[in-house]
Design a protein around this motif. Structure first.
Motif, PDB file in Angstrom:
ATOM      1  N   GLY A 247       8.270 -10.478  57.748  1.00  0.00           N
ATOM      2  CA  GLY A 247       7.485  -9.853  56.689  1.00  0.00           C
ATOM      3  C   GLY A 247       6.362  -8.991  57.201  1.00  0.00           C
ATOM      4  N   ASP A 248       6.505  -8.433  58.404  1.00  0.00           N
ATOM      5  CA  ASP A 248       5.439  -7.621  58.968  1.00  0.00           C
ATOM      6  C   ASP A 248       5.809  -6.144  59.075  1.00  0.00           C
ATOM      7  OD1 ASP A 248       5.987  -8.566  62.483  1.00  0.00           O
ATOM      8  OD2 ASP A 248       7.355  -7.903  60.904  1.00  0.00           O
ATOM      9  N   VAL A 249       6.902  -5.767  58.425  1.00  0.00           N
ATOM     10  CA  VAL A 249       7.343  -4.380  58.496  1.00  0.00           C
ATOM     11  C   VAL A 249       6.820  -3.601  57.293  1.00  0.00           C
ATOM     12  CG1 VAL A 249       9.318  -2.822  58.605  1.00  0.00           C
ATOM     13  CG2 VAL A 249       9.428  -5.068  59.722  1.00  0.00           C
ATOM     14  N   VAL A 250       6.243  -2.435  57.565  1.00  0.00           N
ATOM     15  CA  VAL A 250       5.797  -1.539  56.511  1.00  0.00           C
ATOM     16  C   VAL A 250       6.677  -0.294  56.536  1.00  0.00           C
ATOM     17  CG1 VAL A 250       3.401  -2.325  56.431  1.00  0.00           C
ATOM     18  CG2 VAL A 250       4.074  -0.579  58.080  1.00  0.00           C
ATOM     19  N   TYR A 251       6.783   0.346  55.396  1.00  0.00           N
ATOM     20  CA  TYR A 251       7.692   1.482  55.250  1.00  0.00           C
ATOM     21  C   TYR A 251       6.923   2.684  54.695  1.00  0.00           C
ATOM     22  CZ  TYR A 251      11.128  -2.211  55.764  1.00  0.00           C
ATOM     23  OH  TYR A 251      11.860  -3.269  56.239  1.00  0.00           O
ATOM     24  N   SER A 252       7.054   3.820  55.364  1.00  0.00           N
ATOM     25  CA  SER A 252       6.304   5.006  54.960  1.00  0.00           C
ATOM     26  C   SER A 252       7.194   6.155  54.499  1.00  0.00           C
ATOM     27  CB  SER A 252       5.420   5.493  56.117  1.00  0.00           C
ATOM     28  OG  SER A 252       6.217   5.828  57.239  1.00  0.00           O
ATOM     29  N   ASN A 253       8.507   5.963  54.541  1.00  0.00           N
ATOM     30  CA  ASN A 253       9.430   7.012  54.122  1.00  0.00           C
ATOM     31  C   ASN A 253       9.868   6.748  52.684  1.00  0.00           C
ATOM     32  OD1 ASN A 253      11.632   8.788  53.759  1.00  0.00           O
ATOM     33  ND2 ASN A 253      12.042   8.772  55.952  1.00  0.00           N
ATOM     34  N   PRO A 254       9.743   7.730  51.800  1.00  0.00           N
ATOM     35  CA  PRO A 254      10.150   7.487  50.411  1.00  0.00           C
ATOM     36  C   PRO A 254      11.593   7.007  50.281  1.00  0.00           C
ATOM     37  CG  PRO A 254       8.954   9.564  50.576  1.00  0.00           C
ATOM     38  CD  PRO A 254       9.186   9.085  51.983  1.00  0.00           C
ATOM     39  N   SER A 255      12.459   7.443  51.174  1.00  0.00           N
ATOM     40  CA  SER A 255      13.869   7.055  51.078  1.00  0.00           C
ATOM     41  C   SER A 255      14.099   5.584  51.411  1.00  0.00           C
ATOM     42  CB  SER A 255      14.711   7.925  52.011  1.00  0.00           C
ATOM     43  OG  SER A 255      14.348   7.725  53.354  1.00  0.00           O
ATOM     44  N   ASP A 256      13.096   4.912  51.945  1.00  0.00           N
ATOM     45  CA  ASP A 256      13.217   3.477  52.226  1.00  0.00           C
ATOM     46  C   ASP A 256      13.138   2.633  50.958  1.00  0.00           C
ATOM     47  OD1 ASP A 256      11.260   3.811  55.244  1.00  0.00           O
ATOM     48  OD2 ASP A 256      13.442   3.673  55.025  1.00  0.00           O
ATOM     49  N   TYR A 257      12.568   3.179  49.913  1.00  0.00           N
ATOM     50  CA  TYR A 257      12.278   2.406  48.709  1.00  0.00           C
ATOM     51  C   TYR A 257      13.354   2.568  47.645  1.00  0.00           C
ATOM     52  CZ  TYR A 257       7.687   1.603  50.694  1.00  0.00           C
ATOM     53  OH  TYR A 257       6.669   1.209  51.517  1.00  0.00           O
ATOM     54  N   GLU A 258      13.673   1.437  47.001  1.00  0.00           N
ATOM     55  CA  GLU A 258      14.738   1.448  45.990  1.00  0.00           C
ATOM     56  C   GLU A 258      14.212   1.628  44.577  1.00  0.00           C
ATOM     57  OE1 GLU A 258      15.882  -1.641  49.222  1.00  0.00           O
ATOM     58  OE2 GLU A 258      14.468  -1.844  47.574  1.00  0.00           O
ATOM     59  N   LYS A 259      13.007   1.132  44.320  1.00  0.00           N
ATOM     60  CA  LYS A 259      12.461   1.143  42.974  1.00  0.00           C
ATOM     61  C   LYS A 259      11.139   1.897  42.942  1.00  0.00           C
ATOM     62  CE  LYS A 259      15.719  -1.443  41.227  1.00  0.00           C
ATOM     63  NZ  LYS A 259      16.680  -0.920  40.214  1.00  0.00           N
ATOM     64  N   TRP A 260      10.947   2.640  41.851  1.00  0.00           N
ATOM     65  CA  TRP A 260       9.744   3.437  41.674  1.00  0.00           C
ATOM     66  C   TRP A 260       9.143   3.215  40.300  1.00  0.00           C
ATOM     67  CZ3 TRP A 260       7.726   6.633  45.464  1.00  0.00           C
ATOM     68  CH2 TRP A 260       8.516   6.783  46.616  1.00  0.00           C
ATOM     69  N   GLY A 261       7.813   3.231  40.264  1.00  0.00           N
ATOM     70  CA  GLY A 261       7.117   3.211  38.997  1.00  0.00           C
ATOM     71  C   GLY A 261       7.085   4.602  38.383  1.00  0.00           C
ATOM     72  N   GLN A 262       6.482   4.689  37.200  1.00  0.00           N
ATOM     73  CA  GLN A 262       6.521   5.938  36.445  1.00  0.00           C
ATOM     74  C   GLN A 262       5.450   6.938  36.874  1.00  0.00           C
ATOM     75  OE1 GLN A 262       4.828   3.390  35.590  1.00  0.00           O
ATOM     76  NE2 GLN A 262       3.061   4.006  34.364  1.00  0.00           N
ATOM     77  N   GLY A 263       4.491   6.507  37.671  1.00  0.00           N
ATOM     78  CA  GLY A 263       3.448   7.410  38.128  1.00  0.00           C
ATOM     79  C   GLY A 263       2.221   7.367  37.241  1.00  0.00           C
ATOM     80  N   THR A 264       1.075   7.585  37.849  1.00  0.00           N
ATOM     81  CA  THR A 264      -0.182   7.651  37.119  1.00  0.00           C
ATOM     82  C   THR A 264      -1.004   8.803  37.697  1.00  0.00           C
ATOM     83  OG1 THR A 264      -2.117   6.366  36.381  1.00  0.00           O
ATOM     84  CG2 THR A 264      -1.311   5.920  38.614  1.00  0.00           C
ATOM     85  N   GLN A 265      -1.585   9.598  36.817  1.00  0.00           N
ATOM     86  CA  GLN A 265      -2.293  10.803  37.234  1.00  0.00           C
ATOM     87  C   GLN A 265      -3.695  10.476  37.722  1.00  0.00           C
ATOM     88  OE1 GLN A 265      -1.288  14.286  37.156  1.00  0.00           O
ATOM     89  NE2 GLN A 265      -3.183  14.472  38.352  1.00  0.00           N
ATOM     90  N   VAL A 266      -4.037  11.017  38.876  1.00  0.00           N
ATOM     91  CA  VAL A 266      -5.393  10.940  39.413  1.00  0.00           C
ATOM     92  C   VAL A 266      -5.899  12.371  39.577  1.00  0.00           C
ATOM     93  CG1 VAL A 266      -6.802  10.319  41.404  1.00  0.00           C
ATOM     94  CG2 VAL A 266      -5.041   8.737  40.575  1.00  0.00           C
ATOM     95  N   THR A 267      -7.030  12.655  38.959  1.00  0.00           N
ATOM     96  CA  THR A 267      -7.630  13.983  39.050  1.00  0.00           C
ATOM     97  C   THR A 267      -9.053  13.842  39.548  1.00  0.00           C
ATOM     98  OG1 THR A 267      -6.275  14.791  37.212  1.00  0.00           O
ATOM     99  CG2 THR A 267      -8.193  16.102  37.830  1.00  0.00           C
ATOM    100  N   VAL A 268      -9.362  14.535  40.629  1.00  0.00           N
ATOM    101  CA  VAL A 268     -10.691  14.482  41.222  1.00  0.00           C
ATOM    102  C   VAL A 268     -11.313  15.866  41.091  1.00  0.00           C
ATOM    103  CG1 VAL A 268     -12.043  13.910  43.262  1.00  0.00           C
ATOM    104  CG2 VAL A 268      -9.856  12.754  42.855  1.00  0.00           C
ATOM    105  N   SER A 269     -12.407  15.936  40.372  1.00  0.00           N
ATOM    106  CA  SER A 269     -13.078  17.215  40.162  1.00  0.00           C
ATOM    107  C   SER A 269     -14.151  17.427  41.220  1.00  0.00           C
ATOM    108  CB  SER A 269     -13.700  17.253  38.772  1.00  0.00           C
ATOM    109  OG  SER A 269     -14.697  16.253  38.655  1.00  0.00           O
ATOM    110  N   SER A 270     -14.365  18.686  41.546  1.00  0.00           N
ATOM    111  CA  SER A 270     -15.356  19.006  42.594  1.00  0.00           C
ATOM    112  C   SER A 270     -16.742  19.199  42.005  1.00  0.00           C
ATOM    113  CB  SER A 270     -14.911  20.268  43.335  1.00  0.00           C
ATOM    114  OG  SER A 270     -14.761  21.329  42.426  1.00  0.00           O
TER     115      SER A 270
END
Length: 127
Positions: free
Chosen positions: A104-127
């Motif tokens: 359980g010590d392996v991390v994955y950084s490639n999107p193709s490694d993942y099978e399931k995805w959430g719907q996304g949430t918008q983050v907006t940072v104003s200057s």
């Protein structure tokens, strides 16, 4: 497994937000988790990942500012984002990879490694 992300919003530069992703699966502890983001016109990019055993890994662009964590009882993975910059503006997605074997010590950084995805949430940072 279904993933439900929340916590996005509008914040000024230098501010903070906390994203959460709740998984609808009792075997949450068998999944490695990750956060990715996608800005308009850009490819989806890796942000942070956490293994089953809570090992973490960050992209260079967020290291030192963002913290990923997981709660096995609440079946959630969170992304604490501090010192936000306008370039952090994007839709943020959580992702899950079934990874029951090993220590359980392996991390994955490639999107193709993942099978399931959430719907996304918008983050907006104003200057």
């Amino acid at each position: 497994v279904q993933l439900q992300a929340s916590g996005g919003g509008l914040v000024q530069a230098g501010g903070s937000l906390r994203l959460s992703c709740t998984a609808s699966v009792r075997t949450f502890s068998n999944y490695a988790m990750g956060w990715f983001r996608q800005a308009p016109g850009e490819e989806r990019e890796f942000v942070a990942a956490i293994s089953r055993g809570a090992h973490t890994y960050y992209s260079d662009s967020v290291k030192g500012r963002f913290t990923i964590s997981r709660d096995k009882w609440k079946l959630t993975v969170s992304l604490q984002m501090n010192s936000l910059k306008p370039e952090d503006t994007a839709i943020y997605y959580c992702a899950a990879k079934f990874d029951p074997r090993g220590r359980g010590d392996v991390v994955y950084s490639n999107p193709s490694d993942y099978e399931k995805w959430g719907q996304g949430t918008q983050v907006t940072v104003s200057s």
